[in-house]
Write a protein that holds these residues in place. Structure first.
Motif, PDB file in Angstrom:
ATOM      1  N   ARG A  55      -3.464   4.163  13.532  1.00 32.79           N
ATOM      2  CA  ARG A  55      -3.286   4.429  12.044  1.00 32.79           C
ATOM      3  C   ARG A  55      -4.563   4.908  11.619  1.00 32.79           C
ATOM      4  O   ARG A  55      -4.586   5.709  10.344  1.00 32.79           O
ATOM      5  CB  ARG A  55      -2.370   3.490  11.468  1.00 32.79           C
ATOM      6  CG  ARG A  55      -1.813   3.620   9.949  1.00 32.79           C
ATOM      7  CD  ARG A  55      -1.452   2.611   9.226  1.00 32.79           C
ATOM      8  NE  ARG A  55      -0.296   1.698  10.000  1.00 32.79           N
ATOM      9  CZ  ARG A  55       1.013   1.925   9.874  1.00 32.79           C
ATOM     10  NH1 ARG A  55       1.430   3.230   9.362  1.00 32.79           N
ATOM     11  NH2 ARG A  55       1.749   1.257  10.431  1.00 32.79           N
ATOM     12  N   ASP A 182       7.551  -0.780   3.821  1.00 33.83           N
ATOM     13  CA  ASP A 182       6.150  -0.300   3.263  1.00 33.83           C
ATOM     14  C   ASP A 182       5.140  -0.706   3.819  1.00 33.83           C
ATOM     15  O   ASP A 182       3.793  -0.211   4.184  1.00 33.83           O
ATOM     16  CB  ASP A 182       6.181  -0.912   1.658  1.00 33.83           C
ATOM     17  CG  ASP A 182       7.048  -0.427   0.720  1.00 33.83           C
ATOM     18  OD1 ASP A 182       7.558   0.594   0.968  1.00 33.83           O
ATOM     19  OD2 ASP A 182       7.137  -1.041  -0.485  1.00 33.83           O
ATOM     20  N   ASN A 187       1.639   3.980   2.614  1.00 36.68           N
ATOM     21  CA  ASN A 187       0.139   4.373   2.688  1.00 36.68           C
ATOM     22  C   ASN A 187      -0.674   3.112   2.537  1.00 36.68           C
ATOM     23  O   ASN A 187      -0.096   2.098   2.557  1.00 36.68           O
ATOM     24  CB  ASN A 187      -0.038   5.343   1.593  1.00 36.68           C
ATOM     25  CG  ASN A 187       0.267   4.879   0.334  1.00 36.68           C
ATOM     26  OD1 ASN A 187       0.271   3.752  -0.130  1.00 36.68           O
ATOM     27  ND2 ASN A 187       1.006   5.738  -0.493  1.00 36.68           N
ATOM     28  N   GLU A 188      -1.994   3.255   2.512  1.00 34.97           N
ATOM     29  CA  GLU A 188      -2.683   2.118   2.446  1.00 34.97           C
ATOM     30  C   GLU A 188      -2.465   1.240   1.172  1.00 34.97           C
ATOM     31  O   GLU A 188      -2.528  -0.024   1.345  1.00 34.97           O
ATOM     32  CB  GLU A 188      -4.377   2.532   2.310  1.00 34.97           C
ATOM     33  CG  GLU A 188      -5.145   1.407   2.320  1.00 34.97           C
ATOM     34  CD  GLU A 188      -6.755   1.848   2.345  1.00 34.97           C
ATOM     35  OE1 GLU A 188      -7.588   1.175   2.313  1.00 34.97           O
ATOM     36  OE2 GLU A 188      -6.949   3.234   2.580  1.00 34.97           O
ATOM     37  N   THR A 190       0.342   0.704  -0.304  1.00 36.90           N
ATOM     38  CA  THR A 190       1.557   0.059  -0.238  1.00 36.90           C
ATOM     39  C   THR A 190       1.681  -1.057   0.966  1.00 36.90           C
ATOM     40  O   THR A 190       2.308  -1.995   0.699  1.00 36.90           O
ATOM     41  CB  THR A 190       2.915   1.095  -0.094  1.00 36.90           C
ATOM     42  OG1 THR A 190       2.645   2.049   0.978  1.00 36.90           O
ATOM     43  CG2 THR A 190       3.061   1.993  -1.260  1.00 36.90           C
ATOM     44  N   ARG A 191       0.845  -0.828   1.805  1.00 35.81           N
ATOM     45  CA  ARG A 191       0.588  -1.615   2.955  1.00 35.81           C
ATOM     46  C   ARG A 191       0.143  -2.799   2.342  1.00 35.81           C
ATOM     47  O   ARG A 191       0.575  -3.840   2.739  1.00 35.81           O
ATOM     48  CB  ARG A 191       0.057  -0.952   4.137  1.00 35.81           C
ATOM     49  CG  ARG A 191       0.630  -0.130   4.950  1.00 35.81           C
ATOM     50  CD  ARG A 191       0.399   0.401   6.315  1.00 35.81           C
ATOM     51  NE  ARG A 191      -1.112   0.632   6.445  1.00 35.81           N
ATOM     52  CZ  ARG A 191      -1.494   1.983   6.238  1.00 35.81           C
ATOM     53  NH1 ARG A 191      -0.643   2.931   6.181  1.00 35.81           N
ATOM     54  NH2 ARG A 191      -2.932   2.087   6.183  1.00 35.81           N
TER      55      ARG A 191
END
Length: 405
Positions: A55, A182, A187-188, A190-191
């Protein structure tokens, strides 16, 4: 220009522009077939270096032959699973347990947790699992002639089973599903937020079970002892997070791919509908053909592996969706044969880190298919719709709209 530098020790002849996230057929695509896309690697080198196969764009060695993957997954001393994948999103370094532990700690925790996921324990849970599946399919059959399978069935089913394992009601299902989605597909930003929310949830349940014990998974964990001591808060958290993340998305994705296949293959759908005893064997073939998980290992030392100059710190990819389409292991690997015998796939991994929850996952998939076929009439992909498939660390499917009647 190459955005991801190739390490100096990787010979140019080993480099291949491939990854499980954005290569053709694996980026989110209507009616895509990411499994067929990865199967194409069997026409090339058995091991190659992909500069972008994670990723974050970090390169990995990609192992394509099933026999070679088994060698990697069996050798914990040379190929470590300790990466702190989840906690690193929070700037921390605690492991998911036992997945990210090496020997001897891995064996200690594995022995502790094995009884919770034994065939006998899973059999005892079957009533709860079937109740969840039948309740959801009943609701769909009574009021609908089409549905979004992932949103209306697969994800709620797996989330409710997890909550039931914790002794909790279904009221937290939507929250959990949103956070896991999420975490795995956002994306970074939300992760990171999802990871924090999941940790808070696991810590909350652990604290509750310390005060109010019950006959459930988390009570067992918070009361457990290893080597004469209680588990630390981080150890309890690492176990809970692994079970949550590992059990929801992977099983739901498997059910989604299975129902998509049956929607497109009415003869096989009718066969399983008329002869439900075949579902157990069919589920194994669908696990093989539509495997969902890429396993990453980290080399702990320099090694020339089957001719590849792997060096300490290199990432090594053992993607189940590649090994389970290996023509050296499976006759006609791209053909789905629901009566395939001796199906020694590695959808749940291999070796000491074989998925701890494999027995439970298998029962969830079989029961989910059984209850769906028993209640939903002959179904198809709804006209004018197209399911979206995607690659990644966990392959998935969404917008799978099925219709019947």
């Amino acid at each position: 220009m190459q955005s991801n530098p190739i390490p100096d020790h990787v010979p140019p002849g080993f480099v291949k522009d491939f990854n499980l996230f954005t290569s053709p057929g694996m980026a989110p695509t209507p009616n895509g077939d990411p499994h067929a896309a990865v199967a194409s690697v069997h026409g090339g080198a058995p091991i190659f270096f992909s500069p972008r196969n994670t990723r974050d764009g970090r390169g990995t060695w990609v192992i394509t032959r099933a026999s070679d993957q088994r060698k990697v997954l069996q050798d914990l001393e040379t190929f470590s699973s300790h990466r702190s994948i989840f906690s690193s999103a929070l700037g921390e370094s605690w492991p998911m347990i036992p997945l990210e532990l090496g020997p001897p700690a891995h064996g200690v925790f594995r022995a502790l947790l094995n009884p919770l996921f034994s065939p006998r324990r899973v059999e005892a849970l079957e009533r709860i699992v079937r109740q969840q599946a039948s309740a959801l399919t009943d609701r769909i059959a009574r009021s609908q002639t089409s549905c979004d399978v992932m949103k209306d069935f697969a994800y709620p089913f797996t989330a409710n089973v997890f909550l039931g394992f914790l002794g909790l009601s279904d009221s937290r299902s939507d929250m959990l599903l949103g956070r896991v989605s999420d975490l795995l597909h956002g994306n970074e930003v939300t992760r990171t937020a999802a990871a924090q929310s999941i940790v808070e949830f696991i810590d909350e349940v652990a604290a509750m079970r310390r005060k109010e014990p019950a006959a459930d998974f988390m009570t067992f964990v918070v009361q457990a002892h290893i080597e004469g001591r209680s588990l630390t808060n981080e150890e309890v958290r690492g176990i809970g997070v692994l079970f949550l993340v590992g059990g929801l998305d992977t099983v739901a994705a498997a059910i989604g791919f299975d129902l998509a296949y049956l929607a497109r293959n009415p003869n096989d759908q009718e066969l399983l509908r008329n002869e439900p005893d075949r579902i157990v064997l069919a589920a194994e073939e669908l696990l093989r053909a539509y495997s969902t998980v890429q396993m990453i290992r980290v080399a702990t030392k320099d090694i020339d592996f089957e001719g590849a100059p792997i060096r300490k710190g290199d990432y090594v990819s053992c993607a189940t969706m590649i090994s389970n389409r290996d023509p050296a292991e499976f006759a006609c690997p791209d053909t789905i044969d629901l009566a395939r015998q001796d199906n020694h796939h590695t959808a749940f991994g291999y070796g000491p880190h074989l998925c701890l929850g494999a027995h439970l996952a298998r029962r969830e998939i079989v029961i989910g298919l059984d209850e769906w076929l028993a209640r939903i009439p002959t179904f198809r992909i709804k006209d004018g719709t197209a399911p979206i498939t995607h690659g990644g660390h966990v392959f998935g499917i969404q917008d799978l709209i099925l219709a019947w009647g």
